[in-house]
Scaffold this motif. Structure first.
Motif, short mmCIF file in Angstrom:
data_model
loop_
_atom_site.label_atom_id
_atom_site.label_comp_id
_atom_site.label_asym_id
_atom_site.label_seq_id
_atom_site.Cartn_x
_atom_site.Cartn_y
_atom_site.Cartn_z
N PRO A 34 0.80 -1.23 0.00
CA PRO A 34 0.00 0.00 0.00
C PRO A 34 0.83 1.28 0.00
O PRO A 34 0.49 2.25 -0.67
CB PRO A 34 -0.84 -0.12 1.28
N GLU A 35 1.92 1.27 0.76
CA GLU A 35 2.75 2.47 0.85
C GLU A 35 3.38 2.81 -0.50
O GLU A 35 3.46 3.98 -0.90
CB GLU A 35 3.84 2.30 1.91
N ALA A 36 3.85 1.76 -1.21
CA ALA A 36 4.44 1.97 -2.53
C ALA A 36 3.41 2.52 -3.50
O ALA A 36 3.70 3.42 -4.31
CB ALA A 36 5.03 0.67 -3.06
N LEU A 37 2.20 2.00 -3.43
CA LEU A 37 1.14 2.45 -4.33
C LEU A 37 0.76 3.89 -4.04
O LEU A 37 0.59 4.70 -4.96
CB LEU A 37 -0.08 1.54 -4.16
N ALA A 38 0.66 4.23 -2.77
CA ALA A 38 0.25 5.59 -2.39
C ALA A 38 1.27 6.63 -2.81
O ALA A 38 0.91 7.77 -3.17
CB ALA A 38 0.01 5.65 -0.88
N SER A 39 2.54 6.27 -2.77
CA SER A 39 3.59 7.24 -3.09
C SER A 39 3.88 7.35 -4.59
O SER A 39 4.53 8.28 -5.03
CB SER A 39 4.89 6.88 -2.36
N ALA A 40 3.39 6.39 -5.38
CA ALA A 40 3.73 6.34 -6.81
C ALA A 40 3.31 7.59 -7.59
O ALA A 40 4.11 8.14 -8.36
CB ALA A 40 3.14 5.08 -7.45
#
Length: 316
Positions: A34-40
Motif C-alpha cells: 500500500p505504501e508503494a502504491l500511495a507514493s507512486a
C-alpha cells in the motif's frame, strides 16, 4: 484509448505508467504494498516535472498535468481489472511469484468477466510458458521485456509462448510502436530471449579477459565504451559488419574464418563466482564504490534521456 493496468509500481512499473499516459491512455496502478502504491503518483509527478524542465519528455500532445490525470491508483486489483484492455505485470524475477501472479490474474479476470485483455510480463529471462501453461489466460499472455529504464530505452522484446494466439503479438507490436517503442517479436521461446543472450555473450568474454589476466576491469569497459558502443548506439553488429566491408557477404568471405578461429579459443562458459568474482569486484570498487551506485544510476539515466532526445532529432 486503451485502459491499462500496471501490476507493480516499482521503477519499471512507473516507467510503463508514464509511457502509456504520454500516449493518452488510461492507466491504473496496482501494488501489493500500500505504501508503494500511495507514493507512486507523487514520484511520477516529480519525475515528469523534472523531465519537462530539462526538455526530455517523450513527444506527446498532452502536457504533464494532462498525463498525470490519466494515472490513477487502485488498491483493489479485481476492480482495477474491470474493463482493462491491457495488463502489464512487473513482479520480481522469480518463477513461483510469476506463476502465483498469473494464477491470481486468471481467477480475477474470470470473476469480472474480462475475456479479452492482453497480459504482458516484464520478465527478462524466464520463459512465459513456465508460468502461463494450463491457465485460461495463456492464449492472451506474452512476455513484454523492456530495457531499464524503458522511458528512455526504446527496445521492447515480445516473446509469445507456444500457446499465445498469433494476433496477440501483432496487436501488441502495434501498441508498442504507438508508444514510440521499438518492438521485436521472437519467433520462438528460449531462455534469456535475445537481448540477454547477446549481453551474456559479451559478459562471458569480458570475464575471460579479466580472469586470464589479459585486461584490467577498467580497460575491458574502455574497449566497449570507446570501441564498440559508439557504433552500436546508431547501428547493430550486423550492419556494422556490413559497413566494414563491401557488404555482408564480402565481410564473411574476408573475416569469417578468422572469427571462427578466434571463437574456438573462447573456451567454456565461465561460472561467475569465487576468487575471480571477488577480484573483478575489488577493481570495480576502486572505480565506482557501491555506495555511489544511486548517483551513478541517476547519471546514467540523465545521459540516456539526452541520448534518446538526440536520436529522436536524428529520426532514429
Amino acid at each position: 484509448m486503451e485502459t491499462v493496468v500496471i501490476v507493480g509500481s516499482g521503477l519499471v512499473g512507473k516507467s510503463w505508467a508514464m509511457l502509456w499516459a504520454s500516449a493518452g491512455h488510461q492507466v491504473r496502478l496496482y501494488d501489493v504494498v500500500p505504501e508503494a502504491l500511495a507514493s507512486a503518483p507523487g514520484q511520477i509527478k516529480e519525475i515528469l516535472t523534472l523531465l519537462e524542465a530539462k526538455g526530455q519528455l517523450r513527444p506527446s500532445k498532452l502536457n504533464v498535468q494532462e498525463q498525470l490525470e490519466l494515472i490513477s491508483v487502485h488498491p483493489d486489483l479485481k476492480e482495477a481489472l474491470r474493463g482493462a484492455t491491457y495488463i502489464q505485470e512487473n513482479t520480481p524475477e522469480a518463477l513461483e511469484m510469476k506463476r502465483n501472479t498469473f494464477q491470481l490474474l486468471d481467477a480475477l479476470l474470470k470473476e469480472v468477466g474480462n475475456t479479452t485483455a492482453i497480459i504482458g510480463s516484464s520478465t527478462s529471462t524466464i520463459q512465459g510458458s513456465l508460468f502461463t501453461n494450463g491457465l485460461s489466460v495463456e492464449e492472451r499472455s506474452i512476455v513484454v521485456h523492456p530495457v531499464n529504464p524503458p522511458y528512455f530505452v526504446n527496445l521492447v522484446e515480445l516473446i509469445p509462448t507456444p500457446g499465445t494466439k498469433p494476433e496477440v503479438g501483432i496487436r501488441l507490436r502495434g501498441l508498442m510502436e504507438s508508444l514510440g517503442m521499438k518492438p521485436v517479436i521472437l519467433n520462438k521461446e528460449l531462455p534469456g530471449f535475445a537481448l540477454n543472450r547477446i549481453q551474456y555473450a559479451i559478459l562471458n568474454e569480458c570475464w575471460r579477459l579479466v580472469n586470464d589476466g589479459v585486461l584490467s576491469v577498467a580497460d575491458v569497459d574502455t574497449v566497449m565504451k570507446e570501441g564498440l558502443a559508439p557504433r552500436y548506439v546508431f547501428m547493430g553488429p550486423l550492419e556494422t559488419a556490413q559497413l566494414n566491408a563491401h557488404g555482408f557477404v564480402d565481410y564473411c568471405q574476408r573475416y569469417g574464418q578468422g572469427i571462427n578461429s578466434v571463437s574456438q579459443t573462447m573456451q567454456e562458459i565461465p561460472l561467475m563466482s569465487g576468487e575471480s568474482c571477488a577480484e573483478i569486484d575489488r577493481q570495480l570498487q576502486t572505480i565506482l564504490p557501491d555506495g555511489q551506485l544511486p548517483q551513478r544510476r541517476a547519471w546514467r539515466d540523465e545521459n540516456l534521456a539526452r541520448l534518446a532526445s538526440f536520436k529522436r532529432e536524428l529520426g532514429l
